[in-house]
Design an enzyme around this catalytic site. Sequence first.
Site, PDB file in Angstrom:
ATOM      1  N   SER A 105     -28.340  36.713   5.510  1.00 23.30           N
ATOM      2  CA  SER A 105     -27.383  35.673   5.871  1.00 23.30           C
ATOM      3  C   SER A 105     -26.007  36.068   5.367  1.00 23.30           C
ATOM      4  O   SER A 105     -25.898  36.752   4.341  1.00 23.30           O
ATOM      5  CB  SER A 105     -27.780  34.337   5.226  1.00 23.30           C
ATOM      6  N   TYR A 112     -29.651  29.785  -2.783  1.00 22.01           N
ATOM      7  CA  TYR A 112     -29.872  30.269  -1.412  1.00 22.01           C
ATOM      8  C   TYR A 112     -29.140  31.596  -1.203  1.00 22.01           C
ATOM      9  O   TYR A 112     -29.718  32.559  -0.702  1.00 22.01           O
ATOM     10  CB  TYR A 112     -29.406  29.228  -0.386  1.00 22.01           C
TER      11      TYR A 112
END
Length: 182
Positions: free
Chosen positions: A91, A104
Amino acid sequence: NSQSEIDTHIVDVTQKDEVAKLVKETENKFGHVDILVNSAGLMLSSAITDGDVEAWENMIDVNVKGTLYGINAVLPIFLNQSTGHIINIASISGFEVTKTNAVYSATKIAIHTITQALEKELARTGVKVTSVSPGMVETPMTEGNDFGGRKKLDTRDIAEAVVYALTQPSHVNVNEVTVRTV
């Protein structure tokens, strides 16, 4: 053969035995395994000051351990056949940390780092590995978050990036692809 057969399974990627069983069943059914796309992901509350340890553990289990379990399951097959391609979905959050996504982001930079190391470990084996780092993608995981009004990517945009990496000549490995909206 122009016919394509699709076989779907629901697998808990946090259970290494389930992941290994899926890979073995796939090899038994189709005679080989050529591609692994590690795309399972979990984005929960991850500000460190929130203290949501259970959310952190779940993200680490799915995002990091799940990816490693998939890699572990296919590597012996890929190395034995001297070919195969591992795609790890990371990501842009791995590169751009905010005050609300610390854990995250840490899991996603871990995927990037694992991919970089694995690419070096697999050099000259015939096995390729690619990290794809999408921006915001329209998925159930991002529902309800407008990300500051920015347009989200479509899942097809990420699929096209994966296909690009997979369709390069045998002597070319695309190590990293970052996909963002304009």
